[in-house]
Scaffold this active site. Structure first.
Site, PDB file in Angstrom:
ATOM      1  N   GLY A  29      -1.331 -19.666  32.745  1.00 36.82           N
ATOM      2  CA  GLY A  29      -1.963 -19.199  31.524  1.00 36.82           C
ATOM      3  C   GLY A  29      -1.006 -18.987  30.370  1.00 36.82           C
ATOM      4  O   GLY A  29       0.198 -18.851  30.550  1.00 36.82           O
ATOM      5  N   ASN A  30      -1.583 -18.973  29.170  1.00 40.11           N
ATOM      6  CA  ASN A  30      -0.832 -18.716  27.953  1.00 40.11           C
ATOM      7  C   ASN A  30      -1.775 -18.244  26.862  1.00 40.11           C
ATOM      8  O   ASN A  30      -2.963 -18.534  26.883  1.00 40.11           O
ATOM      9  CB  ASN A  30      -0.022 -19.941  27.512  1.00 40.11           C
ATOM     10  CG  ASN A  30      -0.750 -21.237  27.765  1.00 40.11           C
ATOM     11  OD1 ASN A  30      -1.642 -21.605  27.019  1.00 40.11           O
ATOM     12  ND2 ASN A  30      -0.399 -21.917  28.848  1.00 40.11           N
ATOM     13  N   GLY A  45       6.967 -20.236  31.531  1.00 34.50           N
ATOM     14  CA  GLY A  45       7.408 -19.812  32.854  1.00 34.50           C
ATOM     15  C   GLY A  45       7.410 -18.326  33.111  1.00 34.50           C
ATOM     16  O   GLY A  45       8.217 -17.837  33.895  1.00 34.50           O
ATOM     17  N   GLU A  75       2.363 -25.208  27.083  1.00 32.29           N
ATOM     18  CA  GLU A  75       1.150 -25.731  26.432  1.00 32.29           C
ATOM     19  C   GLU A  75       1.184 -25.532  24.916  1.00 32.29           C
ATOM     20  O   GLU A  75       0.142 -25.532  24.264  1.00 32.29           O
ATOM     21  CB  GLU A  75      -0.093 -25.060  27.018  1.00 32.29           C
ATOM     22  CG  GLU A  75      -0.363 -25.400  28.464  1.00 32.29           C
ATOM     23  CD  GLU A  75      -0.760 -26.845  28.722  1.00 32.29           C
ATOM     24  OE1 GLU A  75      -0.830 -27.647  27.760  1.00 32.29           O
ATOM     25  OE2 GLU A  75      -0.984 -27.178  29.890  1.00 32.29           O
ATOM     26  N   HIS A  94      -5.567 -19.702  27.190  1.00 30.69           N
ATOM     27  CA  HIS A  94      -5.673 -20.742  28.217  1.00 30.69           C
ATOM     28  C   HIS A  94      -5.460 -20.078  29.567  1.00 30.69           C
ATOM     29  O   HIS A  94      -4.430 -19.433  29.789  1.00 30.69           O
ATOM     30  CB  HIS A  94      -4.632 -21.835  27.983  1.00 30.69           C
ATOM     31  CG  HIS A  94      -4.519 -22.791  29.126  1.00 30.69           C
ATOM     32  ND1 HIS A  94      -5.610 -23.387  29.712  1.00 30.69           N
ATOM     33  CD2 HIS A  94      -3.439 -23.243  29.797  1.00 30.69           C
ATOM     34  CE1 HIS A  94      -5.202 -24.168  30.698  1.00 30.69           C
ATOM     35  NE2 HIS A  94      -3.877 -24.093  30.768  1.00 30.69           N
ATOM     36  N   HIS A 156      -7.655 -28.601  35.839  1.00 28.69           N
ATOM     37  CA  HIS A 156      -6.661 -27.743  35.192  1.00 28.69           C
ATOM     38  C   HIS A 156      -7.145 -26.314  34.971  1.00 28.69           C
ATOM     39  O   HIS A 156      -6.615 -25.395  35.573  1.00 28.69           O
ATOM     40  CB  HIS A 156      -6.249 -28.396  33.867  1.00 28.69           C
ATOM     41  CG  HIS A 156      -5.087 -27.781  33.200  1.00 28.69           C
ATOM     42  ND1 HIS A 156      -4.319 -28.462  32.291  1.00 28.69           N
ATOM     43  CD2 HIS A 156      -4.552 -26.545  33.262  1.00 28.69           C
ATOM     44  CE1 HIS A 156      -3.355 -27.667  31.835  1.00 28.69           C
ATOM     45  NE2 HIS A 156      -3.486 -26.490  32.420  1.00 28.69           N
TER      46      HIS A 156
END
Length: 191
Positions: A29-30, A45, A75, A94, A156
């Site tokens: 996730g981000n 990371g 991303e 995300h 994804h």
């Protein structure tokens, strides 16, 4: 959910909520927020549950790092492409929620079963598979995100957007709930 006053504290709070609600785990996730002349994004990371405000990365709309000792999320191209194509969007989340991601892996659409899902999601299209972090994935999202605030990425996960980070978060939570209801309805129909 209590809304926090600064963008940095809001990102950290949402990252913790995403982890607590099992919408992300481990290093997945981000999250990002767009400000007038910069974007604040989570680092590459890192576990979202362990981030501090000092870990966040500040970039410009071209992806150049303005401030941080970390690299931006892998991303970052996805986030930048959405911001360039959706001036109304000021936050992107995300995630890899278990049920939505399962539907994405099966390339199976999620039916809008509740009034809330029909009102706020309307439809959650599936973007065809491209490798994570790739320019191809970032570009493939454009036609789907144009008219939708929640999209699945085949094999994804999920991307949600909003005018603020809380709206993007609520859509992520609603999409996962809707996917879970789809699964339960399917299981009940088999009994």
């Amino acid at each position: 959910m209590k809304k926090l006053s600064t963008p940095n504290s809001a990102i950290i709070h949402i990252c913790q909520e995403l982890h607590e609600r099992s919408l992300v785990s481990a290093y997945g996730g981000n999250v990002s927020i767009r400000m007038p002349n910069k974007i604040i994004i989570t680092p590459k990371g890192s576990s979202l549950s362990e981030l501090t405000e000092d870990d966040l990365v500040v970039i410009d709309i071209d992806g150049d790092v303005l401030f941080s000792t970390h690299e931006p999320s892998s991303e970052v191209l996805l986030h930048l492409n959405i911001y360039k194509n959706r001036p109304d969007v000021h936050a992107i989340i995300h995630t890899h929620p278990q049920m939505v991601t399962s539907f994405a892996y099966r390339n199976t659409p999620i039916k809008m079963l509740t009034r809330e899902s029909r009102t706020y999601l309307k439809e959650v299209p599936i973007v065809p598979y491209y490798p994570s972090g790739s320019k191809e994935l970032a570009e493939a999202v454009s036609p789907y995100i144009k008219d939708h605030d929640a999209i699945m990425l085949e094999n994804h996960g999920l991307v949600t957007v909003g005018q603020d980070i809380y709206k993007a978060y609520n859509l992520a939570e609603l999409t996962e709930e809707t996917a879970m209801m789809n699964f339960y309805v399917k299981m009940l129909s088999l009994s």
